[in-house]
Design a protein around this motif. Structure first.
Motif, PDB file in Angstrom:
ATOM      1  N   THR A  26       0.845  -1.187   0.000  1.00 56.02           N
ATOM      2  CA  THR A  26       0.000   0.000   0.000  1.00 56.02           C
ATOM      3  C   THR A  26       0.885   1.243   0.000  1.00 56.02           C
ATOM      4  N   ARG A  27       0.600   2.144  -0.910  1.00 53.34           N
ATOM      5  CA  ARG A  27       1.392   3.371  -1.012  1.00 53.34           C
ATOM      6  C   ARG A  27       0.483   4.573  -0.791  1.00 53.34           C
ATOM      7  N   THR A  28       1.048   5.618  -0.228  1.00 47.88           N
ATOM      8  CA  THR A  28       0.353   6.883  -0.003  1.00 47.88           C
ATOM      9  C   THR A  28       1.213   8.006  -0.555  1.00 47.88           C
ATOM     10  N   LYS A  29       0.605   8.875  -1.334  1.00 47.23           N
ATOM     11  CA  LYS A  29       1.322  10.030  -1.868  1.00 47.23           C
ATOM     12  C   LYS A  29       0.481  11.274  -1.666  1.00 47.23           C
ATOM     13  N   ILE A  30       1.148  12.355  -1.329  1.00 50.41           N
ATOM     14  CA  ILE A  30       0.512  13.661  -1.245  1.00 50.41           C
ATOM     15  C   ILE A  30       1.140  14.500  -2.350  1.00 50.41           C
ATOM     16  N   ILE A  31       0.324  14.859  -3.338  1.00 48.11           N
ATOM     17  CA  ILE A  31       0.837  15.587  -4.493  1.00 48.11           C
ATOM     18  C   ILE A  31      -0.011  16.822  -4.747  1.00 48.11           C
ATOM     19  N   THR A  32       0.542  17.711  -5.531  1.00 44.81           N
ATOM     20  CA  THR A  32      -0.194  18.874  -6.003  1.00 44.81           C
ATOM     21  C   THR A  32      -0.432  18.704  -7.492  1.00 44.81           C
ATOM     22  N   ALA A  33      -1.664  18.866  -7.916  1.00 45.06           N
ATOM     23  CA  ALA A  33      -2.004  18.689  -9.326  1.00 45.06           C
ATOM     24  C   ALA A  33      -1.469  19.888 -10.117  1.00 45.06           C
ATOM     25  N   VAL A  34      -0.321  19.691 -10.775  1.00 41.82           N
ATOM     26  CA  VAL A  34       0.284  20.777 -11.549  1.00 41.82           C
ATOM     27  C   VAL A  34       0.098  20.573 -13.046  1.00 41.82           C
ATOM     28  N   SER A  35      -0.150  19.341 -13.462  1.00 42.71           N
ATOM     29  CA  SER A  35      -0.417  19.062 -14.874  1.00 42.71           C
ATOM     30  C   SER A  35      -1.572  18.075 -14.954  1.00 42.71           C
ATOM     31  N   ASP A  36      -1.982  17.729 -16.161  1.00 41.21           N
ATOM     32  CA  ASP A  36      -3.125  16.825 -16.276  1.00 41.21           C
ATOM     33  C   ASP A  36      -2.742  15.369 -16.058  1.00 41.21           C
ATOM     34  N   THR A  37      -1.460  15.000 -16.218  1.00 36.74           N
ATOM     35  CA  THR A  37      -1.014  13.622 -16.028  1.00 36.74           C
ATOM     36  C   THR A  37       0.189  13.603 -15.087  1.00 36.74           C
ATOM     37  N   ILE A  38       0.135  12.719 -14.094  1.00 38.85           N
ATOM     38  CA  ILE A  38       1.248  12.567 -13.144  1.00 38.85           C
ATOM     39  C   ILE A  38       1.579  11.095 -13.024  1.00 38.85           C
ATOM     40  N   HIS A  39       2.859  10.775 -13.126  1.00 43.07           N
ATOM     41  CA  HIS A  39       3.348   9.404 -12.957  1.00 43.07           C
ATOM     42  C   HIS A  39       3.466   9.141 -11.458  1.00 43.07           C
ATOM     43  N   LEU A  40       2.791   8.094 -10.961  1.00 42.99           N
ATOM     44  CA  LEU A  40       2.753   7.829  -9.524  1.00 42.99           C
ATOM     45  C   LEU A  40       3.873   6.932  -9.038  1.00 42.99           C
ATOM     46  N   ASP A  41       4.141   5.834  -9.760  1.00 48.71           N
ATOM     47  CA  ASP A  41       5.040   4.815  -9.240  1.00 48.71           C
ATOM     48  C   ASP A  41       5.721   4.093 -10.388  1.00 48.71           C
ATOM     49  N   SER A  42       6.752   3.324 -10.065  1.00 49.02           N
ATOM     50  CA  SER A  42       7.424   2.523 -11.094  1.00 49.02           C
ATOM     51  C   SER A  42       6.833   1.124 -11.195  1.00 49.02           C
ATOM     52  N   SER A  43       5.989   0.741 -10.256  1.00 49.91           N
ATOM     53  CA  SER A  43       5.341  -0.572 -10.274  1.00 49.91           C
ATOM     54  C   SER A  43       3.940  -0.461 -10.873  1.00 49.91           C
ATOM     55  N   VAL A  44       3.372  -1.614 -11.198  1.00 50.47           N
ATOM     56  CA  VAL A  44       2.022  -1.663 -11.744  1.00 50.47           C
ATOM     57  C   VAL A  44       1.013  -1.504 -10.603  1.00 50.47           C
ATOM     58  N   ILE A  45      -0.007  -0.675 -10.814  1.00 47.65           N
ATOM     59  CA  ILE A  45      -1.036  -0.428  -9.798  1.00 47.65           C
ATOM     60  C   ILE A  45      -2.178  -1.430  -9.983  1.00 47.65           C
ATOM     61  N   PHE A  46      -2.680  -1.962  -8.853  1.00 50.68           N
ATOM     62  CA  PHE A  46      -3.832  -2.860  -8.897  1.00 50.68           C
ATOM     63  C   PHE A  46      -5.077  -2.089  -9.322  1.00 50.68           C
ATOM     64  N   LYS A  47      -5.873  -2.712 -10.176  1.00 50.88           N
ATOM     65  CA  LYS A  47      -7.100  -2.081 -10.662  1.00 50.88           C
ATOM     66  C   LYS A  47      -8.094  -1.937  -9.511  1.00 50.88           C
ATOM     67  N   GLY A  48      -8.672  -0.755  -9.387  1.00 49.40           N
ATOM     68  CA  GLY A  48      -9.669  -0.497  -8.356  1.00 49.40           C
ATOM     69  C   GLY A  48      -9.114  -0.177  -6.991  1.00 49.40           C
ATOM     70  N   SER A  49      -7.808  -0.038  -6.843  1.00 46.96           N
ATOM     71  CA  SER A  49      -7.236   0.208  -5.525  1.00 46.96           C
ATOM     72  C   SER A  49      -6.910   1.676  -5.274  1.00 46.96           C
ATOM     73  N   VAL A  50      -7.173   2.549  -6.234  1.00 47.07           N
ATOM     74  CA  VAL A  50      -6.788   3.957  -6.112  1.00 47.07           C
ATOM     75  C   VAL A  50      -7.909   4.754  -5.455  1.00 47.07           C
ATOM     76  N   SER A  51      -7.523   5.593  -4.498  1.00 44.85           N
ATOM     77  CA  SER A  51      -8.452   6.500  -3.845  1.00 44.85           C
ATOM     78  C   SER A  51      -7.813   7.887  -3.824  1.00 44.85           C
ATOM     79  N   VAL A  52      -8.519   8.875  -4.361  1.00 46.72           N
ATOM     80  CA  VAL A  52      -8.010  10.246  -4.428  1.00 46.72           C
ATOM     81  C   VAL A  52      -8.943  11.143  -3.638  1.00 46.72           C
ATOM     82  N   SER A  53      -8.358  11.964  -2.747  1.00 46.60           N
ATOM     83  CA  SER A  53      -9.164  12.883  -1.946  1.00 46.60           C
ATOM     84  C   SER A  53      -8.342  14.123  -1.620  1.00 46.60           C
ATOM     85  N   ASP A  54      -9.051  15.162  -1.200  1.00 43.36           N
ATOM     86  CA  ASP A  54      -8.398  16.335  -0.633  1.00 43.36           C
ATOM     87  C   ASP A  54      -9.082  16.622   0.706  1.00 43.36           C
ATOM     88  N   GLU A  55      -8.872  17.808   1.258  1.00 36.20           N
ATOM     89  CA  GLU A  55      -9.462  18.112   2.566  1.00 36.20           C
ATOM     90  C   GLU A  55     -10.987  18.194   2.508  1.00 36.20           C
TER      91      GLU A  55
END
Length: 133
Positions: A26-55
């Motif tokens: 399980t990975r957690t990242k805090i990023i700022t959306a500066v462009s429309d596409t951001i590369h998250l990790d070098s590994s393959v992400i499991f389908k359906g495991s992504v959760s994006v939220s802000d405050e």
């Protein structure tokens, strides 16, 4: 007293061994959306495991953002630039770009060479002398 110390040592040792075997994907990242596409990790992400939220709210996949699971990239569709986002996801712990082989490939023959069985009878072959004549 000696039994108590032995049991205590065994419990501590079991706890260390059991904790050493756990691998967290399980990975957690805090990023700022500066462009429309951001590369998250070098590994393959499991389908359906992504959760994006802000405050303020939790964003919905395929409505607010898209995920390229193979390339581990997030594509923002309805999230404005400059937002600080919390992203939670799970990754596959195998590197799919790395070749996994059981044996060395140099040991393999490059072209097929048939090895003849010397004990196999072939009529009209090399040994045409009949021992029963």
């Amino acid at each position: 007293m000696r039994k108590l110390l032995t049991c205590l040592f065994a419990l501590i040792l079991c706890n260390v061994v059991l904790n050493a075997q756990q691998i967290n994907n399980t990975r957690t990242k805090i990023i700022t959306a500066v462009s429309d596409t951001i590369h998250l990790d070098s590994s393959v992400i499991f389908k359906g495991s992504v959760s994006v939220s802000d405050e303020e709210k939790v964003y919905i996949e395929n409505k607010d953002y898209l995920i390229d699971y193979v390339h581990s990239a997030i594509i923002f569709t309805n999230i404005p630039s400059g937002k600080k986002l919390n992203i939670f996801y799970k990754v596959l712990l195998l590197d799919l770009a790395k070749p996994y082989v059981h044996k060395n490939s140099r040991l393999r023959q490059q072209e097929f060479i048939e090895i003849k069985n010397p004990f196999l009878y072939t009529p009209g072959g090399i040994n045409t002398n009949d021992i029963f004549k």
